[in-house]
Design a protein around this motif. Structure first.
Motif, mmCIF file in Angstrom:
data_model
loop_
_atom_site.group_PDB
_atom_site.id
_atom_site.type_symbol
_atom_site.label_atom_id
_atom_site.label_comp_id
_atom_site.label_asym_id
_atom_site.label_seq_id
_atom_site.Cartn_x
_atom_site.Cartn_y
_atom_site.Cartn_z
ATOM 1 N N GLU A 4 -3.528 0.510 -3.179
ATOM 2 C CA GLU A 4 -4.923 0.027 -2.668
ATOM 3 C C GLU A 4 -4.910 -1.047 -2.675
ATOM 4 O OE1 GLU A 4 -5.134 2.108 -0.365
ATOM 5 O OE2 GLU A 4 -4.733 4.169 -1.063
ATOM 6 N N ARG A 5 -4.945 -2.110 -1.541
ATOM 7 C CA ARG A 5 -5.251 -3.582 -1.638
ATOM 8 C C ARG A 5 -6.135 -3.768 -2.565
ATOM 9 N NH1 ARG A 5 -1.447 -5.783 1.397
ATOM 10 N NH2 ARG A 5 -0.985 -4.450 3.538
ATOM 11 N N THR A 10 1.278 -1.546 0.315
ATOM 12 C CA THR A 10 -0.204 -0.164 0.124
ATOM 13 C C THR A 10 0.475 0.940 -0.345
ATOM 14 O OG1 THR A 10 0.358 0.349 2.167
ATOM 15 C CG2 THR A 10 -1.504 -1.201 1.225
ATOM 16 N N PRO A 11 0.281 2.272 -0.158
ATOM 17 C CA PRO A 11 1.124 4.143 0.190
ATOM 18 C C PRO A 11 1.919 3.748 1.275
ATOM 19 C CG PRO A 11 -0.723 3.939 -1.921
ATOM 20 C CD PRO A 11 -1.113 3.188 -0.807
ATOM 21 N N VAL A 12 1.426 3.461 2.172
ATOM 22 C CA VAL A 12 1.152 3.113 3.661
ATOM 23 C C VAL A 12 3.087 2.986 3.650
ATOM 24 C CG1 VAL A 12 0.694 3.216 6.212
ATOM 25 C CG2 VAL A 12 -0.961 4.511 4.530
ATOM 26 N N GLU A 13 2.595 1.175 2.984
ATOM 27 C CA GLU A 13 4.103 0.679 3.443
ATOM 28 C C GLU A 13 5.032 1.023 2.684
ATOM 29 O OE1 GLU A 13 2.542 -3.931 3.861
ATOM 30 O OE2 GLU A 13 1.649 -2.662 2.259
ATOM 31 N N ALA A 14 4.568 2.262 1.702
ATOM 32 C CA ALA A 14 5.316 2.403 0.811
ATOM 33 C C ALA A 14 6.619 3.374 1.523
ATOM 34 C CB ALA A 14 5.021 3.289 -1.390
ATOM 35 N N ARG A 15 5.495 4.387 1.644
ATOM 36 C CA ARG A 15 6.312 5.543 2.941
ATOM 37 C C ARG A 15 6.857 5.030 3.721
ATOM 38 N NH1 ARG A 15 1.405 7.607 1.602
ATOM 39 N NH2 ARG A 15 0.104 7.237 3.695
ATOM 40 N N PRO A 70 -6.069 6.436 -8.391
ATOM 41 C CA PRO A 70 -5.057 6.784 -6.881
ATOM 42 C C PRO A 70 -4.417 6.938 -5.720
ATOM 43 C CG PRO A 70 -7.182 6.300 -6.450
ATOM 44 C CD PRO A 70 -7.159 6.147 -7.767
ATOM 45 N N SER A 71 -3.040 7.607 -6.475
ATOM 46 C CA SER A 71 -1.763 6.383 -5.538
ATOM 47 C C SER A 71 -1.467 5.138 -5.837
ATOM 48 C CB SER A 71 -2.305 6.676 -3.376
ATOM 49 O OG SER A 71 -2.608 8.280 -3.570
ATOM 50 N N PHE A 72 -1.575 4.647 -7.025
ATOM 51 C CA PHE A 72 -1.060 4.222 -7.881
ATOM 52 C C PHE A 72 0.336 3.867 -8.435
ATOM 53 C CE2 PHE A 72 -0.967 1.437 -11.736
ATOM 54 C CZ PHE A 72 -0.940 -0.295 -10.780
ATOM 55 N N THR A 73 1.367 3.050 -8.982
ATOM 56 C CA THR A 73 2.612 3.172 -9.439
ATOM 57 C C THR A 73 2.544 1.470 -9.447
ATOM 58 O OG1 THR A 73 4.745 4.127 -9.706
ATOM 59 C CG2 THR A 73 3.631 3.411 -7.875
ATOM 60 N N ALA A 74 3.752 1.559 -10.310
ATOM 61 C CA ALA A 74 3.970 -0.672 -10.586
ATOM 62 C C ALA A 74 4.961 -0.307 -11.846
ATOM 63 C CB ALA A 74 2.341 -0.996 -11.162
ATOM 64 N N THR A 75 5.514 -1.025 -11.531
ATOM 65 C CA THR A 75 7.029 -1.658 -12.602
ATOM 66 C C THR A 75 6.626 -2.574 -13.358
ATOM 67 O OG1 THR A 75 8.445 -1.906 -10.679
ATOM 68 C CG2 THR A 75 8.243 -0.137 -11.259
#
Length: 393
Positions: free
Chosen positions: A89-90, A69-74, A278-283
Motif C-alpha cells: 500500500e502506498r 500497490t496490490p491492485v497494480e500487481a494483480r 497486510p498485502s505486503f511483499t518485497a524482494t
C-alpha cells in the motif's frame, strides 16, 4: 551463473513503470540494472512496459521502477516473488510509518499500519517523533517535541532525497512548511515531526543504509554508508559504500562489526515487523538511517541523552542508488563461493565537469544524460567500484 534454471531461461524480464512516472535518468539506469539482473538470473530482458499503453505479458518477471500497490500487481499478473522491488500500500512505503500518530487521533487513515509502527516503537528503533494527519495535530506534535527539549525536524511524507525536509524552530516556520502540503496528501500520508539528529560539533549526522534482496530462493544482505554533495546539479546523494554477503542480516559480519551491530539488529526487527503489513511483499527491502546525537535546545540538554543514537528514517522497496553495487556483489558471491563478503562503492555523478572513474576495478552501469534541477540536460553516470573482499574462514 550459479542459480540459472531452465524455467528462468524461459522467463522474460520487463521494467514496469507506472503511467505517472516520468522518463528520466532513473528510468534509463533502471533499464541497465534490469538487464544486469536478467543476466545474473539467467533470464532475458525485453523492454520497458507501460500499463497505460500495453497489455501485460503472461508469466513475466518484473523489475519495478517503484513500489506498486496490490491492485497494480494483480492488473499486470505479478506472481509470487517473480519481481524485483516491492508490492505495498502506498503509505507503507513512506517515512510516515516510522512514527506513531498522536494518541487519540481520529484522523488516522485505514491503511496506516498501526501494529507495524507500534512493534518498531517497542523495539526502540524509532526516533522521538510523531506522524500527524491534520494541521492541528502537527502543531501539537511540534509543541510536544519542543517541550521535551528537542530541536524539531519536519518531513513531508512524500518528499524523497531530502525534499520537503527542514528544521522548524518556531510555529511560523512550521506553518510555512505546512502551507506546502495539500489537504489530500496530509490526510492520506501525513507529515512527520521528529527529534533532529546531528553529528559531533553540529555537523550533519552519518547517513547509513541496510537491507536485503531475495531472488530465486536466495537471500543477500548488506549495510552501507551514504555520501552526499550539497548543491549537486541533480541530486545531493552521490553514492553508497556497501558490504554485502549471503543470507539474512543476522548472518552478515562486516568489518568493525560492533559499529554495525545496532543497525543489523534493526534490520532483523524490520524483517519481523514486515509480517504485520497486510498485502505486503518485497524482494528488495532497504532502510535508511541516521547515526549521531539527538539535537537538544541548549536549555533542555540532559546528560542522559548525549549518547549515540541510530534512527530509521525511510523505507525503500525499489531499485536505489546502491542497487548497482548490490547486483554486482550478488554476481560476485554467486561466482566465488569461497568468498563470504564483498566491499563495493556505487557512485552516481552529474554535471558537465564530471569525470567518470576508470580502472580495472570499476564497472560503468550507465553513462548518458539526465535532467538537472533547472530542467537543463546534463551528463550523468552510474558506476560501481570493487574495493575488496573477504574469504570464508
Amino acid at each position: 551463473m550459479k542459480h540459472r534454471t531452465s524455467a528462468c531461461e524461459e522467463q522474460l524480464v520487463f521494467l514496469y513503470r507506472s503511467p505517472e512516472d516520468e522518463t528520466d535518468y532513473f528510468t534509463e539506469r533502471n533499464i541497465e540494472l534490469a538487464k544486469r539482473l536478467a543476466l545474473l538470473t539467467g533470464r532475458r530482458f525485453v523492454s520497458e512496459f507501460r500499463s497505460d499503453l500495453e497489455e501485460a505479458p503472461p508469466d513475466a518477471f518484473w523489475f519495478l521502477h517503484g513500489p506498486i500497490t496490490p491492485v497494480e500487481a494483480r492488473l499486470i499478473g505479478l506472481r509470487g516473488q517473480d519481481f524485483f522491488g516491492g508490492v505495498a500500500e502506498r503509505i507503507h512505503a513512506q517515512k510516515s510509518v516510522f512514527h506513531t500518530p498522536l494518541r487519540g487521533s481520529s484522523a488516522i487513515p485505514e491503511t496506516f499500519p498501526s501494529s507495524f509502527t507500534n512493534y518498531l516503537l517497542h523495539q526502540g528503533i524509532l526516533l522521538p517523533g510523531y506522524t500527524a494527519f491534520t494541521r492541528l495535530e502537527a502543531r501539537e506534535a511540534f509543541e510536544r517535541l519542543q517541550g521535551a527539549g528537542y530541536r524539531v525536524r519536519f518531513k513531508s511524507a512524500l518528499g524523497a532525497g531530502g525534499k520537503g525536509h527542514g528544521i522548524v524552530d518556531t510555529r511560523s516556520t512550521l506553518e510555512s512548511k505546512m502551507s506546502r502540503i495539500t489537504e489530500s496528501e496530509l490526510h492520506t500520508y501525513g507529515v512527520v515531526l521528529e527529534a533532529n539528529v546531528i553529528g559531533p560539533g553540529g555537523v550533519p549526522p552519518e547517513s547509513l543504509s541496510g537491507g536485503w534482496i531475495e531472488v530465486d530462493g536466495r537471500t543477500y544482505s548488506y549495510v552501507g554508508r551514504m555520501s552526499f554533495i550539497p548543491g549537486s546539479p541533480r541530486s545531493d546523494y552521490v553514492g553508497t559504500e556497501i558490504y554485502i554477503g549471503r543470507g539474512s542480516p543476522d548472518k552478515l559480519r562486516p568489518p568493525t562489526y560492533r559499529y554495525w551491530l545496532p543497525l543489523l539488529r534493526m534490520l532483523c526487527a524490520f524483517r519481523e515487523a514486515n509480517r504485520l503489513l497486510p498485502s505486503f511483499t518485497a524482494t528488495r527491502c532497504n532502510y535508511n538511517f541516521v547515526r549521531g546525537y539527538l539535537d537538544h535546545v541548549v536549555a533542555h540538554r540532559q546528560e542522559r541523552d548525549t549518547g549515540v543514537v541510530i534512527g530509521a528514517t525511510e523505507p525503500t522497496f525499489r531499485a536505489g542508488g546502491a542497487t548497482s553495487a548490490e547486483l554486482l556483489g550478488m554476481e560476485f558471491l554467486d561466482n566465488n563461493l569461497d568468498v563470504e563478503l564483498f566491499h563495493l562503492r556505487s557512485q552516481q555523478l552529474w554535471g558537465k565537469d564530471v569525470n567518470v572513474p576508470a580502472g580495472q576495478n570499476v564497472r560503468v552501469i550507465y553513462e548518458g544524460l539526465s535532467t538537472g534541477k533547472d530542467g537543463i540536460p546534463l551528463p550523468a553516470s552510474a558506476t560501481v567500484e570493487i574495493i575488496g573482499s573477504r574469504r570464508s574462514r
